[in-house]
Design a protein around this motif. Sequence first.
Motif, PDB file in Angstrom:
ATOM      1  N   GLU A   1       0.827  -1.214   0.000  1.00 47.29           N
ATOM      2  CA  GLU A   1       0.000   0.000   0.000  1.00 47.29           C
ATOM      3  C   GLU A   1       0.861   1.264   0.000  1.00 47.29           C
ATOM      4  N   ARG A   2       2.077   1.174   0.512  1.00 47.20           N
ATOM      5  CA  ARG A   2       2.924   2.349   0.710  1.00 47.20           C
ATOM      6  C   ARG A   2       3.951   2.571  -0.394  1.00 47.20           C
ATOM      7  N   TYR A   3       4.325   1.520  -1.104  1.00 49.38           N
ATOM      8  CA  TYR A   3       5.416   1.619  -2.075  1.00 49.38           C
ATOM      9  C   TYR A   3       4.996   1.068  -3.423  1.00 49.38           C
ATOM     10  N   ASP A   4       5.815   1.339  -4.413  1.00 44.24           N
ATOM     11  CA  ASP A   4       5.592   0.844  -5.766  1.00 44.24           C
ATOM     12  C   ASP A   4       5.436  -0.679  -5.748  1.00 44.24           C
ATOM     13  N   SER A   5       4.342  -1.141  -6.314  1.00 40.51           N
ATOM     14  CA  SER A   5       4.049  -2.574  -6.248  1.00 40.51           C
ATOM     15  C   SER A   5       5.070  -3.422  -6.995  1.00 40.51           C
ATOM     16  N   THR A   6       5.666  -2.886  -8.063  1.00 38.74           N
ATOM     17  CA  THR A   6       6.690  -3.639  -8.794  1.00 38.74           C
ATOM     18  C   THR A   6       7.894  -3.892  -7.898  1.00 38.74           C
ATOM     19  N   LEU A   7       8.307  -2.883  -7.159  1.00 42.00           N
ATOM     20  CA  LEU A   7       9.429  -3.034  -6.234  1.00 42.00           C
ATOM     21  C   LEU A   7       9.080  -3.990  -5.109  1.00 42.00           C
ATOM     22  N   VAL A   8       7.913  -3.850  -4.532  1.00 40.01           N
ATOM     23  CA  VAL A   8       7.495  -4.712  -3.422  1.00 40.01           C
ATOM     24  C   VAL A   8       7.410  -6.165  -3.878  1.00 40.01           C
ATOM     25  N   HIS A   9       6.819  -6.389  -5.043  1.00 38.32           N
ATOM     26  CA  HIS A   9       6.739  -7.757  -5.569  1.00 38.32           C
ATOM     27  C   HIS A   9       8.135  -8.315  -5.840  1.00 38.32           C
ATOM     28  N   GLY A  10       9.018  -7.500  -6.389  1.00 36.66           N
ATOM     29  CA  GLY A  10      10.390  -7.942  -6.651  1.00 36.66           C
ATOM     30  C   GLY A  10      11.098  -8.351  -5.367  1.00 36.66           C
ATOM     31  N   ILE A  11      10.989  -7.524  -4.345  1.00 35.28           N
ATOM     32  CA  ILE A  11      11.608  -7.859  -3.053  1.00 35.28           C
ATOM     33  C   ILE A  11      10.996  -9.126  -2.495  1.00 35.28           C
ATOM     34  N   ASP A  12       9.685  -9.217  -2.569  1.00 31.72           N
ATOM     35  CA  ASP A  12       8.981 -10.383  -2.027  1.00 31.72           C
ATOM     36  C   ASP A  12       9.408 -11.679  -2.721  1.00 31.72           C
ATOM     37  N   GLN A  13       9.464 -11.649  -4.031  1.00 32.19           N
ATOM     38  CA  GLN A  13       9.705 -12.876  -4.793  1.00 32.19           C
ATOM     39  C   GLN A  13      11.170 -13.191  -5.048  1.00 32.19           C
ATOM     40  N   GLN A  14      12.040 -12.192  -4.986  1.00 35.38           N
ATOM     41  CA  GLN A  14      13.432 -12.443  -5.328  1.00 35.38           C
ATOM     42  C   GLN A  14      14.385 -12.340  -4.142  1.00 35.38           C
TER      43      GLN A  14
ATOM     44  N   VAL B   1      17.866 -12.334   6.128  1.00 33.19           N
ATOM     45  CA  VAL B   1      17.752 -12.063   4.694  1.00 33.19           C
ATOM     46  C   VAL B   1      19.003 -12.609   4.013  1.00 33.19           C
ATOM     47  N   PRO B   2      18.862 -13.169   2.816  1.00 35.18           N
ATOM     48  CA  PRO B   2      20.045 -13.692   2.126  1.00 35.18           C
ATOM     49  C   PRO B   2      21.084 -12.599   1.858  1.00 35.18           C
ATOM     50  N   ASP B   3      22.320 -13.018   1.698  1.00 29.00           N
ATOM     51  CA  ASP B   3      23.410 -12.087   1.388  1.00 29.00           C
ATOM     52  C   ASP B   3      23.160 -11.369   0.071  1.00 29.00           C
ATOM     53  N   GLU B   4      23.671 -10.150   0.001  1.00 28.43           N
ATOM     54  CA  GLU B   4      23.611  -9.326  -1.207  1.00 28.43           C
ATOM     55  C   GLU B   4      22.203  -9.246  -1.804  1.00 28.43           C
ATOM     56  N   PRO B   5      21.246  -8.783  -1.020  1.00 28.52           N
ATOM     57  CA  PRO B   5      19.859  -8.761  -1.503  1.00 28.52           C
ATOM     58  C   PRO B   5      19.646  -7.880  -2.730  1.00 28.52           C
TER      59      PRO B   5
ATOM     60  N   GLU C   1      21.577  -7.360  -5.234  1.00 24.75           N
ATOM     61  CA  GLU C   1      22.022  -8.065  -6.434  1.00 24.75           C
ATOM     62  C   GLU C   1      21.022  -9.135  -6.869  1.00 24.75           C
ATOM     63  N   ARG C   2      20.153  -9.559  -5.995  1.00 25.55           N
ATOM     64  CA  ARG C   2      19.150 -10.568  -6.322  1.00 25.55           C
ATOM     65  C   ARG C   2      17.981  -9.983  -7.117  1.00 25.55           C
ATOM     66  N   LEU C   3      17.782  -8.680  -6.991  1.00 23.56           N
ATOM     67  CA  LEU C   3      16.640  -8.032  -7.615  1.00 23.56           C
ATOM     68  C   LEU C   3      16.890  -7.829  -9.111  1.00 23.56           C
TER      69      LEU C   3
ATOM     70  N   GLY D   1      19.813   2.740  -2.477  1.00 27.87           N
ATOM     71  CA  GLY D   1      19.375   3.381  -1.244  1.00 27.87           C
ATOM     72  C   GLY D   1      17.888   3.193  -0.990  1.00 27.87           C
ATOM     73  N   LYS D   2      17.081   3.399  -2.021  1.00 28.77           N
ATOM     74  CA  LYS D   2      15.636   3.209  -1.878  1.00 28.77           C
ATOM     75  C   LYS D   2      15.326   1.737  -1.640  1.00 28.77           C
ATOM     76  N   PHE D   3      15.986   0.867  -2.375  1.00 24.64           N
ATOM     77  CA  PHE D   3      15.796  -0.574  -2.183  1.00 24.64           C
ATOM     78  C   PHE D   3      16.067  -0.948  -0.730  1.00 24.64           C
TER      79      PHE D   3
END
Length: 102
Positions: free
Chosen positions: A31-44, A63-67, A69-71, A79-81
Amino acid sequence: MDADTFDEEKYAEYFPQLQQAYKNAFNRINERYDSTLVHGIDQQVLDESEPFYDDEEGFYLEVPDEPYERLTGVVVDEGKFDAVLEEYVAEIERELQRVFDA
């Protein structure tokens, strides 16, 4: 709730509660952030995260190392990520506390 029981039983006994906590956190962050970014973080990134419980500190997420780089497939500065990931992780931890009433 104790740490040993949670770690041993989290996917066998507590899976529905885990799913609910993650879903609640996802919905709030989405609800607060861009859904593409949120979905990317969630799934990757968070798809390979691991929830743990500590008898003194409560729930926390590894959280896995180097998050960053996974996106893939999402254009966002690091910074935003990092800020969104940090808030998302904190939201999951709060939801775990709430759902398990720990």
